[in-house]
Design a protein around this motif. Sequence first.
Motif, PDB file in Angstrom:
ATOM      1  N   THR A  66      37.590  31.452  43.908  1.00 45.78           N
ATOM      2  CA  THR A  66      38.340  32.082  42.671  1.00 45.78           C
ATOM      3  C   THR A  66      39.206  33.748  43.664  1.00 45.78           C
ATOM      4  OG1 THR A  66      36.767  31.591  41.297  1.00 45.78           O
ATOM      5  CG2 THR A  66      37.269  33.654  40.405  1.00 45.78           C
ATOM      6  N   TYR A  67      39.930  33.808  42.957  1.00 42.64           N
ATOM      7  CA  TYR A  67      40.853  35.049  43.369  1.00 42.64           C
ATOM      8  C   TYR A  67      41.413  35.709  42.621  1.00 42.64           C
ATOM      9  CZ  TYR A  67      41.290  31.785  47.264  1.00 42.64           C
ATOM     10  OH  TYR A  67      40.987  30.372  48.804  1.00 42.64           O
ATOM     11  N   LEU A  68      41.028  37.330  42.631  1.00 36.63           N
ATOM     12  CA  LEU A  68      42.014  38.322  42.335  1.00 36.63           C
ATOM     13  C   LEU A  68      43.486  38.606  41.967  1.00 36.63           C
ATOM     14  CD1 LEU A  68      41.312  40.979  40.201  1.00 36.63           C
ATOM     15  CD2 LEU A  68      41.806  42.481  42.805  1.00 36.63           C
ATOM     16  N   TYR A  69      44.403  37.959  40.842  1.00 37.73           N
ATOM     17  CA  TYR A  69      45.951  37.885  41.580  1.00 37.73           C
ATOM     18  C   TYR A  69      46.420  39.505  41.579  1.00 37.73           C
ATOM     19  CZ  TYR A  69      47.404  36.421  36.708  1.00 37.73           C
ATOM     20  OH  TYR A  69      47.223  36.518  35.764  1.00 37.73           O
ATOM     21  N   ALA A  70      46.165  39.803  40.313  1.00 32.93           N
ATOM     22  CA  ALA A  70      46.355  40.706  39.753  1.00 32.93           C
ATOM     23  C   ALA A  70      45.859  42.209  39.393  1.00 32.93           C
ATOM     24  CB  ALA A  70      47.223  40.797  38.909  1.00 32.93           C
TER      25      ALA A  70
END
Length: 321
Positions: A45-49
Motif C-alpha cells: 500500500t502506498y500514499l500517492y497524493a
Amino acid sequence: MKRISILLVLCTVMLSCSQGNARTVIENQTNEKPQAPQGYAADATYLYAEKDGEGLYLDIYESTSSTQGQPTLIYLFGGGFIRGTRDASHLMPFFSALNDRGYDVVSIDYRLGLKGKGKVGLGTVDNLDRAIHMVVEDLFDATTFLIDNREELGIDTDNLVLIGSSAGAISVLQAEYEIANQSSYTSALPSGFNYKGIVSLAGAVLSRNGALKYESEPCPMLLFHGTADDVVDYKQIRFFKLGWYGSNIIAKVCDKNAYNYSIYRFKDARHEIADSGMENINIIDEFIRVNVMQGQRRVVDALVDDPRIEVSTLTLDELYN
C-alpha cells in the motif's frame, strides 16, 4: 475491421460474422458466489497524493503467475461519487481472479466529490462535472506515481489498463476522453501518454461540447451496460451542448470511426452490470489478450441474457437520498 457475433446456448459457443447485434443467451450456469482465498489482501500500500487534507492511497495485488508482457490493471471502484472504498471486501474475489490470470491489480482511492451534495441531475451538472474530474485528476496523479516509481514497483507503465465500475467506469471513460481530446487535465501526465485499454462496467462520458467525439483515436475500449440502466443511462441525455453519453452512443462513435472496441449489452438489465466483473471475467481477459496485447481490432457487439447476474432495484433517488 473484423466483426464477431456471439451466440452462447447451453454453454456452447459458436462464432459467425454479422453486421447486426449478436444475441447471447447464457443458461444453466451456477449462481454460486466466488470467494477470494482465505487471507487474501494487498501485497503493498502506498500514499500517492494528499489533497483537501485527505491522504489518497493505492493498493497493489500481485499476480500469482508470471506477469511478463501482461498489462497492470488499475481499478476504480463504484459508489456514485458519494461512497465506496478501494479495498471493499466484495472486490477481493475479482482481484484474486485477475491475479490468477497473470495480472497485477492496482486499486486506488479517489475523492468523493458528490458526498453530501444531494440528488444529481441537469440542474446540478456543475457538481457532477466537478466530481467526475476530481476522480480524473486523482487517477492521473496515481498514474504519475506509478510512472515515477516504476522501477521500485516493477510495473511496466507503458502497459496500463483501466477498469472501472459505475462511478469508476464513468471516470475511466472520461479520462480517456480527456486524453484523446488533449484537454488541460492531461497536463499531469507525461507528454504522449495513453493507457493501453479501458474496461467499463456501466459507464458514460460527460461533454459540454456537443456531440461525442474523439480528436485522436482512443485506446481499445470494452463496454458492459444494461439496456434498462436508470442510474447511468445506457443511451444519452442531451441539452444544447451538454451531453451525457452512455455505452450505446460510445459504441456508435467507435463503430463509425472504426475504433478498437467491443460492447456487451445486457437485455433489460439495470445497474447490476456495474458489479458483474466476476461474471464477465473471461470476456475481460480475452479482450485484454486479443484487443490490447495483440492489438487486434476484434469487435464484438453482443446482446446478452445472463441469469447469473443478480437484478438490482437501485434507483437514482435511492442512491442520493
